[in-house]
Design an enzyme around this catalytic site. Structure first.
Site, mmCIF file in Angstrom:
data_model
loop_
_atom_site.group_PDB
_atom_site.id
_atom_site.type_symbol
_atom_site.label_atom_id
_atom_site.label_comp_id
_atom_site.label_asym_id
_atom_site.label_seq_id
_atom_site.Cartn_x
_atom_site.Cartn_y
_atom_site.Cartn_z
ATOM 1 N N HIS A 285 46.752 11.522 -36.378
ATOM 2 C CA HIS A 285 46.195 11.343 -34.655
ATOM 3 C C HIS A 285 46.668 12.824 -34.225
ATOM 4 O O HIS A 285 45.808 12.593 -32.970
ATOM 5 C CB HIS A 285 48.508 10.517 -34.137
ATOM 6 C CG HIS A 285 48.064 9.474 -34.446
ATOM 7 N ND1 HIS A 285 48.143 8.394 -33.852
ATOM 8 C CD2 HIS A 285 47.274 8.892 -35.282
ATOM 9 C CE1 HIS A 285 48.089 6.671 -34.283
ATOM 10 N NE2 HIS A 285 47.546 7.240 -35.498
ATOM 11 N N HIS B 206 46.263 4.160 -45.074
ATOM 12 C CA HIS B 206 47.632 2.444 -45.134
ATOM 13 C C HIS B 206 47.542 2.905 -46.246
ATOM 14 O O HIS B 206 48.579 1.782 -46.380
ATOM 15 C CB HIS B 206 46.879 1.617 -44.340
ATOM 16 C CG HIS B 206 45.917 1.362 -43.140
ATOM 17 N ND1 HIS B 206 45.657 0.787 -42.198
ATOM 18 C CD2 HIS B 206 46.370 2.673 -42.095
ATOM 19 C CE1 HIS B 206 45.786 0.691 -41.075
ATOM 20 N NE2 HIS B 206 46.160 2.347 -40.614
#
Length: 714
Positions: A77, A240
């Site tokens: 991020h 993920h």
């Protein structure tokens, strides 16, 4: 709170973002982050980071006893805000520490990740920037869970405030999405599809669990962040593979205020769980509102994500946090994952709408199936995509520092060849200047070509600039703003001069087209100043080389194409904002201050360096001579201006006494007499005793722009 000037007069041209380039806000004077990084023992730093990853703290316990997944999210991020359109965002500066990023919903609880890292930052102090630490920690986290990363480069500088030049979107509320047109096209320069998110809504576009629509949004937003389909699929699948999402309850019910709004006693931490009387257990944490892990081994690199996604069917349902997520059809995966905090109960893996999108979209599905069949290819693709993600805004290879920089240069780094010859010296520089000025090229052509080459630079991601002379190559060679037909003539003449000079040498001294382009602009500026009565000498550092077509990603460089260039008085039909606003934005990317922008534009007008040699803004009877006539004319009350187009983009200036038409101007020209801050600088340069100062300031600013991309000299 009292209103600012911009609140009172929202239509006023805001040039305040240029103050970022003028103000020194760092507490460290003349500090060299690159040199400091190279003094570090990187192995020791990484060992200290690794020690943090498994040292679970009661005040914020680690999921599965390992902070690795949290740190990967933090690094992702930090870097994932980058967008190709203007090069802004990204990991540089470590701006995740400041609003609005520190308080975005998508960054919920990442304040804890940074707080966990404070002991490492404290130990190394300014020698290890937050900007480097945030993404290095992501690498260490991956490695600690069994993944082999591609490499790491350091030397990023820390920012000390938010970047006020970034347009994060038009919405007034977080997690809203008023940024798509009727064709579902994301407006520029935005990269993310939702205010306050890094990429897309994990529940699906506009909160709808529609995988096919989600795939379209994923493809669009990731491409805005410089990723193709293969890289996009690898990043999603690789990222993920680790960790889980937290949605034990609805965030709106459980979350306290984000850091920017939190009470002072929380000391910069936000999202504190209301009513909590002790440590928050992992199974009770609330972050996104979506709940569950992706794989059976959330802290290990394996093929579990792809196996679960492709081997099972998934159906949407509302999770405990009230958000759309996907559960496996049937009971084969039921309760196959250990609970996050070691409790005896097991849990069932889940998928996001964005995960199922990889399976439902034909293009993405082909890629992930290929990855599943070839684990080594998946590993390599994810490693290189991750490396690109966290380094995309660092610029050319010269800026990549440290023992873990890979030998392989990437196309996205815009490499240029090393000089394989001796460089020209003062004697050759003087000889070539004379040759350039005696050629068929006008000084205006020389100035415009040098400007067109150098002004592509963006300080946001350190791309563009004169080094490489990519103005010779596609796509820059064909950009409308560069007047391709005239540019062809200029380049042919420069190539002839280069060949004649290089062929005549008996030694190993050679000159590149890149150096010739800049040298020609410098020579023209010097002659223009001399004609005005000022003896100036531009600084020139040889050593630029000429990039080859195979070193140039045409599609990527298209993002650098200007839709307007106020310095050349050019506006294309694609421009979506007023040209004066684009001028300020362009100036900020060129690292210019308000006075530098003003001096540069006034000089370009005096030199007649306008698009298609237009008379717009050339307020002088001596075009090509470096005078302050632009400023004196603009300040004269003897001229009355009248719009000649409905959009007030063009104006005519009439002599108040005779009524004669004497000048033509654009909005960009007249804004310098209209805007109070700009007019103050215009008055400084338009005074009777100011011309010499203007010439000196123009030359200094010109030299600055010509040298912006010379990282090889640092």
């Amino acid at each position: 709170m009292s209103k600012s000037n911009q609140d009172w007069w929202p239509n006023r041209l805001n040039v305040d973002i240029l103050d970022q380039n003028a103000q020194a806000v760092s507490p460290y004077d003349d500090f060299d982050y690159a040199e400091a990084f190279e003094s570090l023992d990187l192995d020791e730093v990484k060992a200290d980071i690794e020690g943090v990853l498994t040292d679970s703290k009661d005040w914020w316990p680690a999921d599965y006893g390992h902070y690795g997944p949290l740190m990967i999210r933090m690094a992702w991020h930090s870097a994932g805000t980058y967008r190709t359109v203007d090069g802004r965002g990204g990991a540089a500066g470590g701006r995740q520490r400041f609003p609005p990023l520190d308080s975005w919903p998508d960054n919920a609880n990442l304040d804890k990740a940074r707080r966990l890292l404070w002991p490492v930052k404290q130990k190394y102090g300014r020698n290890l920037s937050w900007a480097d630490l945030l993404v290095l920690t992501g690498n260490v986290a991956l490695e600690s869970m069994g993944f082999e990363t591609f490499g790491f480069a350091g030397g990023r500088e820390d920012a000390w405030k938010a970047d006020d030049a970034v347009d994060w979107g038009p919405e007034d509320e977080l997690e809203t999405w008023d940024r798509f047109d009727a064709d579902d096209f994301l407006q520029e320069p935005l990269g993310a599809s939702v205010m306050g998110l890094i990429y897309v809504n994990p529940e699906g576009p506009e909160g709808e669990p529609d995988p096919e629509w989600s795939a379209d949004r994923i493809r669009q937003t990731f491409s805005r962040m410089a990723m193709n389909d293969e890289e996009t699929a690898a990043l999603i699948a690789g990222g993920h593979t680790f960790g889980k999402v937290h949605g034990a309850d609805d965030p709106e019910d459980e979350h306290g205020a984000p850091p920017a709004d939190a009470p002072v006693d929380q000391q910069g931490l936000g999202w504190q769980v209301d009513g909590s009387d002790g440590p928050v257990k992992g199974s009770e944490m609330v972050t996104s509102g979506i709940e569950g892990p992706w794989t059976q081994a959330p802290t290990a690199w394996d093929m579990g994500y792809l196996d679960n996604l492709l081997d099972h069917e998934w159906e949407p349902h509302k999770g405990p946090g009230g958000a759309w997520q996907w559960q496996p059809v049937g009971d084969e995966l039921e309760q196959t994952v250990p609970d996050v905090d070691g409790a005896p109960d097991s849990v069932t893996p889940m998928m996001l709408t964005t995960d199922v999108a990889l399976k439902r979209d034909d293009g993405f599905r082909e890629i992930v199936e290929q990855f599943r069949e070839n684990p080594a290819e998946f590993q390599e693709t994810f490693a290189k995509a991750w490396y690109k993600l966290i380094h995309r805004d660092m610029g050319p290879p010269e800026r990549f520092l440290g023992p873990e920089v890979p030998d392989e240069e990437m196309l996205w780094q815009d490499p240029v060849p090393d000089a394989d010859h001796d460089l020209i010296g003062d004697g050759e520089v003087a000889e070539l200047k004379e040759t350039l000025l005696d050629s068929d090229l006008s000084r205006t052509q020389l100035v415009k070509t040098a400007w067109a080459s150098a002004s592509t630079y963006r300080d946001s991601d350190k791309r563009g600039g004169a080094n490489g002379a990519r103005i010779r190559l596609e796509p820059q060679r064909s950009w409308e703003v560069n007047e391709p037909a005239e540019l062809e003539t200029v380049l042919e003449t420069l190539e002839d001069i280069q060949s004649e000079f290089n062929d005549a040498r008996s030694d190993d001294v050679r000159v590149s087209i890149a150096d010739l382009i800049v040298l020609g602009g410098n020579a023209a500026v010097e002659q223009a100043a001399a004609d005005a009565g000022y003896d100036v000498e531009t600084e020139f550092e040889p050593g630029r080389t000429d990039a080859r077509p195979e070193q140039t990603d045409e599609e990527s460089f298209e993002a650098l194409k200007p839709k307007a260039d106020g310095f050349r008085n050019y506006v294309s039909s694609e421009a979506e904002r007023d040209p004066e606003a684009i001028l300020v934005d362009r100036s900020e990317l060129l690292n210019l201050t308000v006075d530098e922008m003003t001096a540069l534009l006034g000089g370009m007008r005096a030199l007649g360096a306008t698009y298609q040699d237009s008379d717009l803004g050339v307020f002088t009877d001596e075009p090509g001579t470096l005078t302050n006539d632009f400023f004196t004319t603009l300040l004269s009350q003897d001229i009355e201006w009248e719009p000649v187009s409905d959009d007030r983009a063009r104006f005519e200036g009439y002599d108040r006494d005779t009524g004669d038409l004497v000048w033509e101007a654009s909005r960009v020209d007249l804004i310098f007499g209209h805007n109070a801050r700009l007019r103050a600088v215009v008055e400084a340069y338009g005074a009777d005793d100011a011309e010499e100062q203007f010439v000196e300031d123009f030359v200094e600013t010109w030299q600055k722009v010509m040298q912006l991309d010379r990282f090889d000299l640092e």
